[in-house]
Design a protein around this motif. Structure first.
Motif, PDB file in Angstrom:
ATOM      1  N   GLU A 101       6.442 -18.425  -5.843  1.00  0.00           N
ATOM      2  CA  GLU A 101       5.193 -18.059  -5.049  1.00  0.00           C
ATOM      3  C   GLU A 101       5.459 -16.722  -4.510  1.00  0.00           C
ATOM      4  OE1 GLU A 101       5.331 -21.246  -1.962  1.00  0.00           O
ATOM      5  OE2 GLU A 101       5.135 -22.851  -3.396  1.00  0.00           O
ATOM      6  N   LEU A 102       6.577 -16.243  -3.954  1.00  0.00           N
ATOM      7  CA  LEU A 102       6.636 -14.839  -3.535  1.00  0.00           C
ATOM      8  C   LEU A 102       6.321 -13.863  -4.505  1.00  0.00           C
ATOM      9  CD1 LEU A 102       9.783 -15.212  -1.359  1.00  0.00           C
ATOM     10  CD2 LEU A 102       7.655 -14.338  -0.610  1.00  0.00           C
ATOM     11  N   LEU A 103       6.903 -14.251  -5.992  1.00  0.00           N
ATOM     12  CA  LEU A 103       6.769 -13.111  -7.063  1.00  0.00           C
ATOM     13  C   LEU A 103       5.245 -12.991  -7.391  1.00  0.00           C
ATOM     14  CD1 LEU A 103       8.060 -11.507  -9.305  1.00  0.00           C
ATOM     15  CD2 LEU A 103       7.875 -13.621 -10.556  1.00  0.00           C
ATOM     16  N   THR A 104       4.460 -14.232  -7.096  1.00  0.00           N
ATOM     17  CA  THR A 104       3.145 -14.607  -7.607  1.00  0.00           C
ATOM     18  C   THR A 104       2.412 -13.600  -6.539  1.00  0.00           C
ATOM     19  OG1 THR A 104       3.533 -16.569  -8.430  1.00  0.00           O
ATOM     20  CG2 THR A 104       1.121 -15.899  -8.037  1.00  0.00           C
ATOM     21  N   GLU A 105       2.744 -13.670  -5.343  1.00  0.00           N
ATOM     22  CA  GLU A 105       2.014 -12.711  -4.343  1.00  0.00           C
ATOM     23  C   GLU A 105       2.139 -11.349  -4.547  1.00  0.00           C
ATOM     24  OE1 GLU A 105       3.025 -14.191  -0.602  1.00  0.00           O
ATOM     25  OE2 GLU A 105       2.443 -16.141  -0.783  1.00  0.00           O
ATOM     26  N   GLU A 106       3.424 -10.957  -4.481  1.00  0.00           N
ATOM     27  CA  GLU A 106       4.092  -9.644  -4.742  1.00  0.00           C
ATOM     28  C   GLU A 106       3.563  -9.119  -6.106  1.00  0.00           C
ATOM     29  OE1 GLU A 106       5.347  -7.584  -2.622  1.00  0.00           O
ATOM     30  OE2 GLU A 106       5.315  -9.188  -1.337  1.00  0.00           O
ATOM     31  N   ASN A 107       3.084  -9.766  -7.123  1.00  0.00           N
ATOM     32  CA  ASN A 107       2.411  -9.421  -8.546  1.00  0.00           C
ATOM     33  C   ASN A 107       1.053  -8.845  -7.996  1.00  0.00           C
ATOM     34  OD1 ASN A 107       2.272  -8.963 -11.401  1.00  0.00           O
ATOM     35  ND2 ASN A 107       1.043 -10.398 -11.171  1.00  0.00           N
ATOM     36  N   VAL A 108       0.298  -9.797  -7.200  1.00  0.00           N
ATOM     37  CA  VAL A 108      -0.884  -9.352  -6.858  1.00  0.00           C
ATOM     38  C   VAL A 108      -0.996  -8.018  -6.228  1.00  0.00           C
ATOM     39  CG1 VAL A 108      -3.126  -9.875  -5.463  1.00  0.00           C
ATOM     40  CG2 VAL A 108      -2.102 -11.714  -7.074  1.00  0.00           C
ATOM     41  N   VAL A 109       0.011  -7.853  -5.196  1.00  0.00           N
ATOM     42  CA  VAL A 109       0.065  -6.550  -4.439  1.00  0.00           C
ATOM     43  C   VAL A 109       0.311  -5.247  -5.477  1.00  0.00           C
ATOM     44  CG1 VAL A 109       1.359  -5.257  -2.942  1.00  0.00           C
ATOM     45  CG2 VAL A 109       0.745  -7.653  -2.361  1.00  0.00           C
ATOM     46  N   TYR A 123      -4.733 -11.230   0.469  1.00  0.00           N
ATOM     47  CA  TYR A 123      -3.851 -10.192   0.839  1.00  0.00           C
ATOM     48  C   TYR A 123      -4.492  -9.254   2.144  1.00  0.00           C
ATOM     49  CZ  TYR A 123      -0.726  -6.186   1.317  1.00  0.00           C
ATOM     50  OH  TYR A 123       0.286  -5.333   1.723  1.00  0.00           O
ATOM     51  N   ASP A 124      -3.861  -9.239   3.088  1.00  0.00           N
ATOM     52  CA  ASP A 124      -4.452  -8.324   4.249  1.00  0.00           C
ATOM     53  C   ASP A 124      -3.653  -7.339   4.185  1.00  0.00           C
ATOM     54  OD1 ASP A 124      -5.765  -8.132   6.702  1.00  0.00           O
ATOM     55  OD2 ASP A 124      -4.100  -8.591   7.808  1.00  0.00           O
ATOM     56  N   ALA A 125      -4.199  -6.114   4.012  1.00  0.00           N
ATOM     57  CA  ALA A 125      -3.431  -4.881   4.115  1.00  0.00           C
ATOM     58  C   ALA A 125      -2.839  -4.412   5.564  1.00  0.00           C
ATOM     59  CB  ALA A 125      -4.321  -3.883   3.362  1.00  0.00           C
ATOM     60  N   GLU A 126      -3.795  -4.871   6.595  1.00  0.00           N
ATOM     61  CA  GLU A 126      -3.497  -4.604   7.817  1.00  0.00           C
ATOM     62  C   GLU A 126      -2.128  -5.069   8.237  1.00  0.00           C
ATOM     63  OE1 GLU A 126      -6.427  -3.024   9.434  1.00  0.00           O
ATOM     64  OE2 GLU A 126      -6.007  -3.327  11.588  1.00  0.00           O
ATOM     65  N   SER A 127      -1.873  -6.415   8.009  1.00  0.00           N
ATOM     66  CA  SER A 127      -0.644  -7.126   8.413  1.00  0.00           C
ATOM     67  C   SER A 127       0.296  -7.184   7.292  1.00  0.00           C
ATOM     68  CB  SER A 127      -1.121  -8.463   8.910  1.00  0.00           C
ATOM     69  OG  SER A 127      -1.784  -9.206   7.879  1.00  0.00           O
ATOM     70  N   GLY A 128      -0.243  -6.817   6.233  1.00  0.00           N
ATOM     71  CA  GLY A 128       0.850  -6.905   5.006  1.00  0.00           C
ATOM     72  C   GLY A 128       1.268  -8.429   4.545  1.00  0.00           C
TER      73      GLY A 128
END
Ligand code: ZN
Length: 228
Positions: free
Chosen positions: A156-164, A202-207
């Motif tokens: 799950e973390l990797l999937t999120e970081e891949n989007v970022v 993804y919310d860039a302000e809060s990361g």
């Protein structure tokens, strides 16, 4: 049980016939309008996975989304690979003038699993080469989430970081960067959960990734600098 090849094709052709007979007549006006022009609301970049149906999960009609799909919803950094994704981005932004680009990853992504287990790609050199554009996400996860256990949470973390990571790659494209800087284009990073239908964005302000259907729509777009 897997259908035989003929049954699979037959069901696709039957579906087409049903579309022409029942669906098309009800929307004939729309298709007439679309016959000579498109004016999509957004570009949608997602995984090739068959379980992701962008028009279904956003309730969009033909003509609404300019979709490009590939294994792992990858956006190669500008200049590294002038292939289909870079071409689609440039066309969407420059020719069609889309105001939004959404990158959408998803749960249970085979590409992300492969990034975690590169040894599984030995017989697929092309996939392996393609997914090197996602390797940065693996490094981010490995070096920042010490508790990670290579299990579900890791995926799950990797999937999120891949989007970022792919959002960052998106900003290396001059056509995108210029319009984001002047507030004419907005970028968004989503992860869709197949089992529950939830989307986090993804919310860039809060990361952080926050529910897309919360009170405020999370924004991944950097602040514009030239919109005076
Ligand atoms: Zn996938």
């Amino acid at each position: 049980m897997r259908e035989s090849a003929d049954e699979a094709l037959d069901s696709i052709v039957q579906g087409f016939k049903r579309f022409r007979r029942e669906v098309f007549p009800a929307q004939e006006e729309l298709f007439k309008k679309l016959a000579t022009a498109q004016n999509p609301r957004a570009m949608f970049i997602t995984c090739a996975d068959s379980r992701i149906v962008p028009e279904l999960i956003t309730q969009s009609s033909p003509g609404d989304l300019f979709v490009t799909r590939n294994v792992g919803n990858v956006v190669p950094p500008y200049g590294q690979m002038n292939g289909g994704v870079s071409t689609a981005i440039e066309y969407a932004v420059v020719a069609l003038g889309v105001r939004h680009i959404i990158i959408c990853g998803h749960s249970d992504c085979g590409a992300m699993t492969a990034v975690l287990h590169p040894e599984s790609l030995e017989s697929m050199p092309t996939v392996k080469g393609w997914l090197r554009h996602a390797e940065v996400a693996r490094t981010v996860v490995e070096q920042n989430f010490a508790r990670c256990d290579c299990g579900q949470e890791h995926l799950e973390l990797l999937t999120e970081e891949n989007v970022v990571a792919q959002l960052n790659h998106l900003l290396t494209h001059p056509s995108v960067a210029a319009r984001v800087a002047s507030g004419k284009l907005f970028i968004h990073g989503w992860v869709y959960d197949i089992e529950t239908s939830a989307i986090i964005a993804y919310d860039a302000e809060s990361g952080r990734f926050l529910p897309l259907d919360g009170e405020v729509v999370p924004m991944a777009t950097p602040r514009s600098r030239f919109n005076g």
